[in-house]
Design a protein around this motif. Structure first.
Motif, mmCIF file in Angstrom:
data_model
loop_
_atom_site.group_PDB
_atom_site.id
_atom_site.type_symbol
_atom_site.label_atom_id
_atom_site.label_comp_id
_atom_site.label_asym_id
_atom_site.label_seq_id
_atom_site.Cartn_x
_atom_site.Cartn_y
_atom_site.Cartn_z
ATOM 1 N N PRO A 79 2.424 19.533 9.763
ATOM 2 C CA PRO A 79 3.041 18.376 9.353
ATOM 3 C C PRO A 79 1.944 17.451 8.596
ATOM 4 C CG PRO A 79 2.084 17.967 11.626
ATOM 5 C CD PRO A 79 1.982 19.573 11.047
ATOM 6 N N ILE A 80 2.269 17.109 7.415
ATOM 7 C CA ILE A 80 1.409 16.348 6.330
ATOM 8 C C ILE A 80 1.759 14.749 6.331
ATOM 9 C CG2 ILE A 80 0.637 16.280 3.987
ATOM 10 C CD1 ILE A 80 -0.385 18.636 5.437
ATOM 11 N N ASN A 81 1.029 13.991 6.280
ATOM 12 C CA ASN A 81 0.994 12.412 6.200
ATOM 13 C C ASN A 81 1.606 12.177 4.826
ATOM 14 O OD1 ASN A 81 0.569 11.840 9.072
ATOM 15 N ND2 ASN A 81 -1.576 11.551 8.435
ATOM 16 N N LEU A 82 2.577 11.691 4.124
ATOM 17 C CA LEU A 82 3.066 11.217 3.066
ATOM 18 C C LEU A 82 2.887 9.858 2.648
ATOM 19 C CD1 LEU A 82 5.900 13.701 2.626
ATOM 20 C CD2 LEU A 82 3.379 14.185 2.106
ATOM 21 N N GLU A 83 2.682 9.408 1.553
ATOM 22 C CA GLU A 83 2.668 8.009 1.063
ATOM 23 C C GLU A 83 3.046 7.960 -0.364
ATOM 24 O OE1 GLU A 83 0.561 3.746 0.523
ATOM 25 O OE2 GLU A 83 -0.669 5.528 1.286
ATOM 26 N N ARG A 84 3.970 7.387 -1.175
ATOM 27 C CA ARG A 84 3.814 7.349 -2.430
ATOM 28 C C ARG A 84 3.193 6.297 -2.936
ATOM 29 N NH1 ARG A 84 10.243 6.523 -2.600
ATOM 30 N NH2 ARG A 84 9.874 5.766 -0.742
ATOM 31 N N ALA A 85 2.738 6.297 -4.258
ATOM 32 C CA ALA A 85 1.811 5.352 -4.860
ATOM 33 C C ALA A 85 2.600 4.034 -4.739
ATOM 34 C CB ALA A 85 1.662 5.628 -6.394
ATOM 35 N N MET A 86 1.647 2.838 -4.510
ATOM 36 C CA MET A 86 2.398 1.445 -4.320
ATOM 37 C C MET A 86 2.938 1.007 -5.627
ATOM 38 S SD MET A 86 -1.374 -0.699 -3.991
ATOM 39 C CE MET A 86 -0.337 -2.132 -4.077
ATOM 40 N N LYS A 87 3.802 0.049 -5.601
ATOM 41 C CA LYS A 87 4.347 -0.692 -6.526
ATOM 42 C C LYS A 87 3.587 -1.931 -6.741
ATOM 43 C CE LYS A 87 9.153 1.046 -5.687
ATOM 44 N NZ LYS A 87 10.434 0.559 -5.264
ATOM 45 N N LEU A 88 3.314 -2.514 -8.079
ATOM 46 C CA LEU A 88 2.786 -3.838 -8.223
ATOM 47 C C LEU A 88 3.763 -4.647 -7.756
ATOM 48 C CD1 LEU A 88 1.160 -3.606 -11.786
ATOM 49 C CD2 LEU A 88 0.020 -3.740 -9.551
ATOM 50 N N GLY A 89 3.247 -5.873 -7.229
ATOM 51 C CA GLY A 89 4.020 -6.637 -6.398
ATOM 52 C C GLY A 89 4.235 -6.648 -5.218
ATOM 53 N N ASP A 90 4.206 -5.398 -4.443
ATOM 54 C CA ASP A 90 4.519 -5.170 -2.839
ATOM 55 C C ASP A 90 3.351 -5.580 -2.377
ATOM 56 O OD1 ASP A 90 6.587 -3.922 -3.380
ATOM 57 O OD2 ASP A 90 5.971 -1.832 -2.984
#
Length: 196
Positions: A79-90
């Motif tokens: 299992p791998i921890n996943l996160e997409r790049a943040m959006k400006l304004g979040d």
């Protein structure tokens, strides 16, 4: 740029060596939202999506990345921890994370305490990385607060939600983990080092 707030767990389905590179195929429920050329953090390592096939996608890691992370320990069905790049304004719920692993750490101790867990990790202090109590640290892509800071090790407290929704439950004593130290602390450490 990331925040260290894990979106989902992916499962490694294939690892293929291509010259010095590794092509890693991951299955995840966020695959349908991904695009080719998109950056995704995998256990804190920023990798680029190079292909998508139904519920699976592939990323490529170069030798430099393999040498500085725990990628060489990855196995099928991990299992791998996943996160997409943040959006400006979040909202920035974690802290500023670049997805550039500074070094590998090793789990030295795990203690359960009334439903939470304390993990202690050791790292090579000769690389001039530092932690401070109540400061931020990224472990396998997870934004955490340092509970106890020493010269070459630190501890973090893991709440049940984080334990269940990341791969912390798969970490045991001796497990190698990816560490990204706080970017502000890295600049301060570098300035101190250059003055000596």
């Amino acid at each position: 740029m990331f925040t260290g707030i894990i979106e989902s767990l992916g499962i490694i389905k294939e690892i293929k060596k291509e010259k010095d590179n590794l092509n890693i195929t991951v299955s995840s429920f966020i695959t349908h939202e991904l695009k080719i050329d998109q950056s995704v953090a995998h256990n804190g390592i920023c990798l680029t999506v190079v292909s998508i096939n139904q519920d699976m996608y592939t990323v490529t890691a170069i030798k430099e990345t393999i040498d500085k992370t725990n990628l060489s320990d990855w196995k099928l069905n991990d299992p791998i921890n996943l996160e997409r790049a943040m959006k400006l304004g979040d909202r920035l719920d974690g802290h500023i994370v670049q997805g550039h692993v500074d070094q590998i750490g090793i789990c030295k101790n795990i203690t359960e305490s009334n439903g939470s867990w304390y993990y202690t990790f050791e790292y090579d202090a000769n690389l001039n990385n530092i932690t401070i109590e109540k400061g931020s640290i990224t472990v396998n892509g997870v934004s955490l607060t340092v509970v106890n800071s020493m010269k070459n090790e630190f501890s973090v407290a893991i709440i049940p939600y984080t334990y269940e929704h990341t791969n912390f439950k798969n970490i045991s004593i001796g497990t190698k983990i990816n560490l990204e130290f706080d970017v502000v602390g890295k600049y301060i450490s570098k300035l101190h080092y250059l003055r000596i």
